[in-house]
Design an enzyme around this catalytic site. Structure first.
Site, short mmCIF file in Angstrom:
data_model
loop_
_atom_site.label_atom_id
_atom_site.label_comp_id
_atom_site.label_asym_id
_atom_site.label_seq_id
_atom_site.Cartn_x
_atom_site.Cartn_y
_atom_site.Cartn_z
CB SER A 146 35.63 45.75 42.17
OG SER A 146 36.16 44.68 41.73
CE LYS A 166 39.57 50.72 33.93
NZ LYS A 166 40.34 49.33 33.51
CE LYS A 185 46.41 48.26 38.83
NZ LYS A 185 45.25 47.87 38.28
CE LYS A 235 37.80 47.74 44.72
NZ LYS A 235 38.88 47.01 44.27
CG ASN A 238 37.20 36.36 32.84
OD1 ASN A 238 36.32 35.52 32.80
ND2 ASN A 238 37.30 37.47 33.43
CB THR A 282 35.91 42.84 32.65
OG1 THR A 282 36.16 42.91 33.86
CG2 THR A 282 36.60 43.59 31.77
#
Length: 435
Positions: free
Chosen positions: A368, A112, A124, A88, A239, A208
Site C-alpha cells: 500500500s 505495524k 482506522k 494509514k 487470499n 500479504t
C-alpha cells in the site's frame, strides 16, 4: 524512589486506551503494548502519548435509500499517530463496528507500519452498517457521504484510507472520486487498494501472503532448515492462506494440510497446492469435495506435527487451551490475532518461534505504501519490482526484529513491539512536543 512513586510507575502501564473483551485480539495487542513499554522503561508521559489516539472523529451519515426514506448511519475515523508520516489504515463496514474497536485497530496499524519501517502512522475507519442489506447505489451514496464528512481528515499528506472488512477496490474508487471532485483535481494518492486502472499497484493482492512467506523463509534459515525440507500446515485458504501455501509449495516445502470454511484437508505425502487453487476457482471458492486429501478437523489441523504453522483464518485460534498441544517449530501469523496473549508464554516455553502478526502480515501495508509512492510519482512499477522491494523490506524488518529479540532476550512478538514503539518514541523525542 518512594513506594507511592513505585505504585504510580507500576500502575500507569495498566491504563491503556480502549477497554475491550479480554479474549479479543485488540485487548491482546494492548497487553503486548504495555509489556513492550515496560521493557523500554517508557516514562509515564511518553506511555500516555503513545497509548492515546491523536484524533477521533464520529460522523452521522444520512443516506436516501432506494425506497425514498432517509436512514442515518454512524461512521468513525481514528488517527492514532502521525509522528512518522501521514496516517494509514483501512475502512470496515460492519453492523458491530464501534469506536473502541476502531481505536484499537488504529494503534495496531501504528506498530505495524513502524515495524516494517514504512513512513506512515496508524489509522482506522468504520461505518456501522450491514453492507449485505444495501444495494450498490445505497452503498455508493453511503461511501460518498462518509467521505464528504471527512474531507478535512483525509488527504494524501494527512490520512490515507484503504480496504478492510467488507470494503473493496470499488469503494476505494468512490472515495478517491469524491475527494478528487471536492479538490477540483484527481488525487489518486488519497487511498490505496484501488483498481489498477485508477492508480492501484501491481502485486497488491498477493502482498500479504508473499510477506508471510518472506519472513517464514527468514525464520527457517535461523533454525537451519531448508525450505525444501520443511513441512507446512496452513489454516485458511483465502487470499492470504492460499498464496502463502502456493509460494511455500514453490519453495519445495511439503504442504501436509490446509483448511477453508468447508473443513480441513490432509495428506501426509503433501498436497498439490496449484491443483487445489484451480479446484477452488472451479468450485465456487470452496475446497468442499476435493478428492485428493483426507478430512481433518480444524482442532487437529492446528495440532499436527510440522515445521511451519501458518494460521491465516481468523483471530483467537491458538489459546491457552490448545497451546500445550501445538507441535510446530515456527508459527507465522498470517491472520490478525490468531494467538491469544495468554498463549504466548506457553508457546515460548515449548521453544516455538512465533512470527507476530504485526510483522508477518505487514506485506499488505508495505505494498500500500508502494502504491502511494507510485501515485505521488505518477510512475508505476512492474510486479517483479514490487515483489523484489517487498521481499527486501520484509526481510529487513525480520532481521531488525530478530536482533532486538536477541538484544533483550525476548520473544519475536515482544521484540516487534519493542522495535516499533522505540522507533515512534525516538522520533517523537527528536521532533519534540509542539506548544
Amino acid at each position: 524512589m518512594s513506594s507511592q512513586k513505585e505504585n504510580t510507575a507500576t500502575n500507569f502501564y495498566k491504563e491503556p486506551g480502549p477497554k475491550l473483551d479480554k479474549e479479543s485480539p485488540f485487548e491482546s495487542m494492548m497487553e503486548r503494548f504495555r509489556n513492550a513499554a515496560e521493557i523500554l522503561n517508557l516514562d509515564e508521559g511518553m506511555f500516555q502519548y503513545l497509548a492515546s489516539p491523536f484524533k477521533q472523529v464520529i460522523v452521522s451519515i444520512p443516506v436516501v435509500m432506494d425506497d425514498g426514506r432517509i436512514e442515518v448511519f454512524e461512521g468513525y475515523r481514528v488517527i492514532h499517530d502521525n509522528v512518522l508520516g501521514p496516517s494509514k489504515g483501512g475502512i470496515r463496514y460492519a453492523p458491530d463496528v464501534n469506536l473502541d474497536e476502531v481505536k484499537a485497530l488504529a494503534s495496531w496499524m501504528t506498530w505495524k507500519c513502524a515495524v516494517v519501517n514504512v513512513p506512515f502512522g496508524g489509522a482506522k475507519g468504520g461505518v456501522r452498517c450491514d453492507p449485505k442489506q444495501l444495494s450498490m447505489s445505497e452503498l455508493e451514496r453511503l461511501t460518498r457521504r462518509y467521505t464528504a464528512n471527512l474531507l478535512e481528515v483525509f488527504g494524501p499528506d494527512r490520512d490515507i484510507p484503504a480496504p478492510d472488512m467488507n470494503t473493496n477496490e470499488q469503494i476505494m474508487a468512490w472515495i478517491m472520486d469524491t475527494y478528487s471532485m471536492n479538490s477540483l483535481k484527481t488525487e489518486t494518492a488519497v487511498v490505496t487498494g484501488k483498481p489498477i486502472i485508477l492508480g492501484g499497484s501491481q502485486g497488491r493482492k498477493e502482498a500479504t501472503g508473499r510477506g508471510v512467506v518472506t519472513v517464514t523463509l527468514a525464520a527457517l534459515s535461523k533454525i537451519g532448515l531448508m525450505p525444501n525440507k520443511a513441512t507446512v500446515v496452513v489454516q485458511g485458504f483465502g487470499n492470504v492462506g492460499s498464496i502463502s501455501a502456493d509460494l511455500m509449495y514453490q519453495q519445495g516445502s511439503r504442504i501436509i494440510a490446509v483448511s477453508d470454511i468447508s473443513g480441513g484437508y490432509y495428506n501426509e505425502k503433501g498436497l498439490n497446492i496449484p491443483e487445489m487453487m484451480d479446484y477452488l476457482k472451479s468450485n465456487n471458492n470452496s475446497l468442499e469435495g476435493y478428492p485428493h486429501a483426507g478430512a481433518i478437523s480444524n482442532e487437529d489441523l492446528l495440532e499436527l506435527e510440522c515445521d511451519v504453522l501458518i494460521p491465516a483464518a481468523k483471530e483467537d485460534q491458538i489459546s491457552r487451551d490448545n497451546a500445550p498441544n501445538i507441535k510446530a517449530r515456527i508459527i507465522s501469523e498470517g491472520a490478525n490475532g490468531p494467538v491469544t496473549a495468554n498463549a504466548d508464554s506457553i508457546l515460548n516455553d515449548k521453544g516455538i518461534m512465533v512470527i507476530p502478526d504485526i510483522l508477518a502480515n505487514a506485506g499488505g501495508v508495505t505494498v500500500s505504501y508502494f502504491e502511494w509512492v507510485q501515485d505521488r510519482q505518477g510512475y508505476f512499477w512492474t510486479e517483479e519490482r514490487v515483489n523484489r522491494r517487498l521481499n527486501r523490506m520484509m526481510r529487513s524488518a525480520f532481521d531488525n526484529t530478530y536482533a532486538v529479540s536477541e538484544q533483550y532476550n525476548i520473544t519475536l512478538r515482544q521484540a516487534a513491539y519493542v522495535y516499533a514503539i522505540d522507533r515512534v518514541a525516538t522520533t517523537l523525542k527528536m521532533r519534540g512536543i509542539y506548544a
